[in-house]
Design a protein around this motif. Sequence first.
Motif, PDB file in Angstrom:
ATOM      1  N   GLY A   1       0.827  -1.203   0.181  1.00 44.43           N
ATOM      2  CA  GLY A   1      -0.130   0.100   0.026  1.00 44.43           C
ATOM      3  C   GLY A   1       0.765   1.530  -0.107  1.00 44.43           C
ATOM      4  O   GLY A   1       0.378   2.400  -0.362  1.00 44.43           O
ATOM      5  N   HIS A   2       1.938   1.141   0.581  1.00 48.95           N
ATOM      6  CA  HIS A   2       2.913   2.157   0.734  1.00 48.95           C
ATOM      7  C   HIS A   2       3.516   2.720  -0.942  1.00 48.95           C
ATOM      8  O   HIS A   2       3.763   1.675  -1.697  1.00 48.95           O
ATOM      9  CB  HIS A   2       4.143   2.382   1.655  1.00 48.95           C
ATOM     10  N   ASP A   3       3.867   3.704  -1.083  1.00 50.24           N
ATOM     11  CA  ASP A   3       4.468   4.180  -2.363  1.00 50.24           C
ATOM     12  C   ASP A   3       6.072   4.344  -2.262  1.00 50.24           C
ATOM     13  O   ASP A   3       6.711   4.619  -3.322  1.00 50.24           O
ATOM     14  CB  ASP A   3       3.736   5.244  -2.762  1.00 50.24           C
TER      15      ASP A   3
ATOM     16  N   SER B   1       2.089   1.654  10.226  1.00 53.58           N
ATOM     17  CA  SER B   1       3.392   1.657   9.693  1.00 53.58           C
ATOM     18  C   SER B   1       3.429   3.217   9.008  1.00 53.58           C
ATOM     19  O   SER B   1       2.740   3.997   8.788  1.00 53.58           O
ATOM     20  CB  SER B   1       3.349   0.788   8.139  1.00 53.58           C
TER      21      SER B   1
ATOM     22  N   SER C   1       6.048   5.574   6.542  1.00 56.11           N
ATOM     23  CA  SER C   1       6.996   5.343   5.081  1.00 56.11           C
ATOM     24  C   SER C   1       7.615   6.570   4.665  1.00 56.11           C
ATOM     25  O   SER C   1       7.141   7.836   5.159  1.00 56.11           O
ATOM     26  CB  SER C   1       6.003   4.858   4.210  1.00 56.11           C
TER      27      SER C   1
ATOM     28  N   ASP D   1       6.836   7.751   1.822  1.00 57.84           N
ATOM     29  CA  ASP D   1       5.798   8.424   1.067  1.00 57.84           C
ATOM     30  C   ASP D   1       4.997   9.415   1.854  1.00 57.84           C
ATOM     31  O   ASP D   1       4.272   9.933   1.295  1.00 57.84           O
ATOM     32  CB  ASP D   1       5.050   7.265   0.532  1.00 57.84           C
TER      33      ASP D   1
ATOM     34  N   THR E   1       3.462   9.371   4.394  1.00 56.19           N
ATOM     35  CA  THR E   1       2.085   8.815   5.030  1.00 56.19           C
ATOM     36  C   THR E   1       2.478   7.681   6.409  1.00 56.19           C
ATOM     37  O   THR E   1       3.417   7.192   6.431  1.00 56.19           O
ATOM     38  CB  THR E   1       1.181   8.084   4.249  1.00 56.19           C
TER      39      THR E   1
ATOM     40  N   ARG F   1      -0.019   4.356   7.858  1.00 55.18           N
ATOM     41  CA  ARG F   1      -1.061   3.629   7.239  1.00 55.18           C
ATOM     42  C   ARG F   1      -1.288   2.635   8.358  1.00 55.18           C
ATOM     43  O   ARG F   1      -0.543   2.030   9.079  1.00 55.18           O
ATOM     44  CB  ARG F   1      -0.715   3.168   5.819  1.00 55.18           C
TER      45      ARG F   1
ATOM     46  N   LEU G   1      -6.022  -2.276   3.905  1.00 57.33           N
ATOM     47  CA  LEU G   1      -5.661  -1.002   4.361  1.00 57.33           C
ATOM     48  C   LEU G   1      -6.898  -0.339   4.736  1.00 57.33           C
ATOM     49  O   LEU G   1      -7.939  -0.231   4.205  1.00 57.33           O
ATOM     50  CB  LEU G   1      -5.003  -0.109   3.220  1.00 57.33           C
TER      51      LEU G   1
ATOM     52  N   ARG H   1      -6.741   2.885   6.933  1.00 58.72           N
ATOM     53  CA  ARG H   1      -6.770   4.062   7.161  1.00 58.72           C
ATOM     54  C   ARG H   1      -5.537   4.729   6.767  1.00 58.72           C
ATOM     55  O   ARG H   1      -4.246   3.843   6.832  1.00 58.72           O
ATOM     56  CB  ARG H   1      -6.673   4.587   8.628  1.00 58.72           C
ATOM     57  N   THR H   2      -5.433   5.852   6.159  1.00 63.40           N
ATOM     58  CA  THR H   2      -3.944   6.525   5.647  1.00 63.40           C
ATOM     59  C   THR H   2      -4.211   7.771   6.480  1.00 63.40           C
ATOM     60  O   THR H   2      -5.136   8.636   6.164  1.00 63.40           O
ATOM     61  CB  THR H   2      -3.949   6.790   4.109  1.00 63.40           C
TER      62      THR H   2
ATOM     63  N   SER I   1      -2.263  11.348   6.567  1.00 62.20           N
ATOM     64  CA  SER I   1      -1.345  12.370   6.267  1.00 62.20           C
ATOM     65  C   SER I   1      -1.051  13.603   7.207  1.00 62.20           C
ATOM     66  O   SER I   1      -1.966  13.886   7.878  1.00 62.20           O
ATOM     67  CB  SER I   1      -1.735  13.031   5.051  1.00 62.20           C
TER      68      SER I   1
END
Length: 406
Positions: free
Chosen positions: A191-193, A210, A212, A214, A216, A218, A227, A229-230, A232
């Motif tokens: 899910g992470h970029d 987690s 990352s 990126d 975010t 998560r 996944l 929830r994200t 930011s």
Amino acid sequence: MALLSDRQKEELHKSMLEYLHTSNFTAAYNALKEDTGVEYTPDPKAKYAGLLEKKWTSVIRLQKKIMDLETRNASLQEELSIAPSKRAAMQADWVPRAPAAHVLTGHRGHITRVAFHPQYSILASASEDATVKIWDWETGEFERTLKGHHRAVHDVDFDHKGHLLVTCSSDLFIKIWDSENEWKNTKTLSGHDHSVSSVRFMPGDQYIVSASRDSTIRVFDVASTHLVRTISGHSEWVRCAVPSDDGRLLASASKDKVCFAPVAAYTAIRELAGLPNVGPKGPGAYVATGSRDKNIKLWDVQSGQMIKNLAGHDNWVRALVFHPSGKLLLSAADDKTIRVWELSTGRCMKTVEAHSHFVATLAWGRQKVSTAAKSNGTDAKAGELEKLVNVVASAGVDQTIKIWLP
């Protein structure tokens, strides 16, 4: 220092003259004879022959005897300190001291994180060599290597029962390993970029959180791997995200390290801040952060105010753990040391020269205790509370893990 008598001076001078004559140091012999005014005829059978050498070697033997006695004295003091009458006090206040009990070697890259199993004498280590290794920390023996990630592994964490192990990597994946099924990789989450820097089980073990590169944070459901929830908020690399003991709060940091203070530390932190010992009683009231600016800072979570800055490290502070007593804070840094801070005064009370290179991670042992207690108004199940035990693990760039025991 006692002055030499005339007789002792004469004996010393004649011994020196005999030595210089025997060694063919003629110029020095004549100069010393002239300066001292001593009348002396060299005689290999006289009592002065070899006397200087005998005195010199006797001094060396005396020095060695003193060193042996000092070593023996230290050993006896150590035995005395662990006598039954003093054992309890020592265990309660124990902090790491050199040398380490075990030095674990086998990783081929920098070690990024270590984690203790909550029930058994098992330690997991993550490394930039793309592997996770499992060790027995009591014996210092290597047990197995977990392979599955394709790039550097940045974090590792056990669930509350020790059945599952979660890891994260620069390969963008989070993996779950089953310790009760030959440590098989049973689930892989994505899910992470960008590189996944940290991963932790949330209290209750239903979710993992987690962080990352990126930018975010998560949250994933463990059972379904979905996944859920994200979060930011950071504008750059999020290097860590950790939950409070009750799971109601998350603390995240970018280029810092962050950890929640345990409730046991609240009294000392309030004393440090000059505050009365009243206020929040539940988890998550205070956090400690360590940074590239070499400083450790203690914060009040509710107000966002800094309580105290702890300065002393000479390089980037990489890891922080609170002492089980709540009276102390341990830190590790790129200055190769572990430092012990007295929370009530903010004073660095001990420095341990721990590794030959940067120290990247520090962990205190934990295990379950069968105690029923109330948490958030409900009865906690017996055997599901944790306590910290007297074992510390540190690791880093020198590719070694050190186990510190009483």
